[in-house]
Design a protein around this motif. Structure first.
Motif, PDB file in Angstrom:
ATOM      1  N   TRP A 257     -72.116 -25.475  84.947  1.00  0.00           N
ATOM      2  CA  TRP A 257     -72.499 -26.918  84.316  1.00  0.00           C
ATOM      3  C   TRP A 257     -73.797 -27.423  84.972  1.00  0.00           C
ATOM      4  O   TRP A 257     -73.765 -27.298  86.113  1.00  0.00           O
ATOM      5  CB  TRP A 257     -71.297 -27.847  84.551  1.00  0.00           C
ATOM      6  N   ASP A 260     -77.688 -33.322  82.697  1.00  0.00           N
ATOM      7  CA  ASP A 260     -79.078 -33.576  81.907  1.00  0.00           C
ATOM      8  C   ASP A 260     -78.743 -35.252  81.409  1.00  0.00           C
ATOM      9  O   ASP A 260     -78.524 -35.314  80.168  1.00  0.00           O
ATOM     10  CB  ASP A 260     -79.098 -32.460  81.019  1.00  0.00           C
ATOM     11  N   MET A 265     -74.853 -30.012  80.253  1.00  0.00           N
ATOM     12  CA  MET A 265     -75.232 -28.706  79.746  1.00  0.00           C
ATOM     13  C   MET A 265     -74.615 -27.580  80.530  1.00  0.00           C
ATOM     14  O   MET A 265     -73.826 -27.753  81.678  1.00  0.00           O
ATOM     15  CB  MET A 265     -77.018 -28.630  80.008  1.00  0.00           C
ATOM     16  N   GLU A 273     -77.345 -24.516  76.754  1.00  0.00           N
ATOM     17  CA  GLU A 273     -76.930 -25.196  75.678  1.00  0.00           C
ATOM     18  C   GLU A 273     -75.815 -26.417  76.360  1.00  0.00           C
ATOM     19  O   GLU A 273     -75.466 -26.555  77.528  1.00  0.00           O
ATOM     20  CB  GLU A 273     -76.132 -24.395  74.777  1.00  0.00           C
ATOM     21  N   GLU A 274     -75.678 -27.354  75.183  1.00  0.00           N
ATOM     22  CA  GLU A 274     -74.828 -28.570  75.597  1.00  0.00           C
ATOM     23  C   GLU A 274     -73.437 -27.958  75.606  1.00  0.00           C
ATOM     24  O   GLU A 274     -72.746 -27.066  74.902  1.00  0.00           O
ATOM     25  CB  GLU A 274     -74.708 -29.545  74.451  1.00  0.00           C
TER      26      GLU A 274
END
Length: 441
Positions: A257, A260, A265, A273-274
């Motif tokens: 993880w 951001d 993300m 990616e989220e």
């Protein structure tokens, strides 16, 4: 696996040959996806170079099938020590004179040709190692376990994506948050599953008190609330050992993880990616799972509770092979075998639901339990102590259920995985349990 007890000898041989070939295709997919430089590189000191895993599965196949079952001459006795997992730490393996990618593939091919040769003439009874093709099944499961390890190495490697897969099916939100499992006895473990490993045996009766269990694994959104509430920095939720590890490793969030701005993300097999809110959280240690459960006013389930929820059918009073019944997993039952390179959203796979109402007990994420890895009453090591016995004790915690990277051959309702409580590179998540308050059902 299908009920091997019912197969005739020739059908059993055909099944073994198909499983060996299917498994090798997966090993090839994982290693052909990157170039030779990637194969020999160590992407993390926690993991072996991919080329070590590749040759190791061939070495084990040679030792158990070519030499032991087949009684054939050794293919490469000179490399036995190189690929003995107990001889060299993972961190040290890149310095060994390992087989290169081309030589490793040639070695695997030579060993496999000999195995297919002897498969046609090996009796499937009369000796415990070959009864119902056990040794062949053990090798299939061993290679699939290393395939999952190689998949974890792919997650740790830098660079552009090398693997691809379809997204998993959608989840379902209109589910109760937890299910109730009444008190009572059930049969834990197995004495009949032909390819079950020694730590799953023997079947034995266990009494479990009533408990509530989360319907699905804890999601990313739920875990993010723990983070936002200061859960990583509040000593109330952490055990003494967990607190020490949290400080030493500077834990702030699940592995991979990345913060951001106001969102989380993640890095997943080369993609940034989220973090999906509705997916089960993955890449958390036992200590993180334990702390979350304490923060939520719950606890981790015991191994006995997990298996009762997953297998016990109150309508018949018997334990099933899987939550949905005795039939082998299909893509409609569970997220297994690298079909999707991520967990499915919470509430997916209604056809995989257990009698108690819990979902996703098989596949998606390995689930930490509160139990130490210990032998069952009447345990007997077979066919070697180093598979299970040397790991028994409080150093290892039990995980159950398999992950999206676990193959169906190495996952069933009785299957037991174990690891150190600090491990985060594995595809592990969790669900919570709680003891009912008086007069609550």
């Amino acid at each position: 696996m299908k009920d091997l007890q019912e197969l005739g000898t020739e059908d059993l041989r055909e099944h073994v040959a198909a499983e060996l070939a299917r498994t090798r295709r997966r090993s090839a997919q994982l290693t052909d996806a990157v170039d030779d430089e990637d194969l020999v590189k160590q992407h993390s000191p926690l993991m072996s170079p991919l080329v070590w895993d590749l040759a190791h599965v061939g070495s084990q196949e040679e030792l158990w099938l070519v030499r032991d079952v087949g009684g054939r001459e050794p293919v490469r006795p000179d490399i036995d020590d190189l690929y003995d997992a107990f001889q060299h730490r993972r961190a040290d393996r890149p310095e060994l004179p390992l087989l290169g990618p081309t030589e490793a593939r040639q070695y695997l091919s030579t060993v496999r040709d000999k195995v297919f040769d002897l498969l046609d003439e090996t009796p499937m009874e009369g000796r415990r190692l070959v009864d119902r093709a056990f040794a062949f099944g053990m090798i299939v499961q061993h290679e699939q376990q290393h395939d999952e390890t190689m998949l974890a190495t792919h997650q740790l490697r830098d660079g552009p994506p090398a693997l691809d897969a379809e997204p998993p099916p959608p989840g379902e939100t209109a589910l109760p948050s937890e299910v109730y499992v009444p008190a009572g006895h059930f049969t834990m473990g197995t004495s009949t599953e032909a390819w079950a490993l020694d730590n799953e045996r023997p079947a034995h009766e266990v009494h479990v008190e009533a408990f509530h269990l989360d319907t699905t694994p804890v999601t990313n959104a739920e875990f993010a609330r723990f983070i936002d509430a200061g859960g990583y920095h509040d000593p109330r939720w952490w055990s003494e050992a967990g607190q020490r590890y949290r400080h030493k490793a500077s834990l702030e969030a699940p592995r991979f993880w990345i913060r951001d701005g106001g969102r989380w993300m993640r890095s997943r097999f080369g993609h940034v990616e989220e973090v999906p809110c509705d997916e089960p959280v993955v890449h958390v240690s036992f200590y993180e799972a334990e702390a979350y459960a304490a923060w939520a006013g719950k606890r981790l389930p015991t191994e006995q509770e997990w298996e009762k929820a997953a297998r016990f059918d109150p309508a018949t009073g018997r334990s099933r092979r899987y939550p949905w019944g005795d039939e082998d997993p299909t893509p409609d039952h569970a997220n297994l075998g690298q079909s999707h390179l991520q967990p499915a959203p919470a509430g997916a796979y209604p056809l995989g639901e257990a009698p108690c109402g819990a979902r996703q007990l098989i596949g998606d994420v390995w689930e930490w339990t509160s139990s130490d890895f210990l032998p069952y009453p009447g345990f007997a090591a077979f066919p070697y102590r180093e598979y299970s016995e040397v790991f028994f004790g409080a150093d290892h915690k039990v995980l159950r259920g398999g992950s999206f990277g676990t193959d169906r051959a190495a996952c069933r309702g009785t299957f037991r995985n174990w690891d150190f409580p600090i491990r985060r590179q594995i595809f592990a998540g969790f669900r919570c349990a709680r003891t009912p308050i008086p007069d609550e059902r």
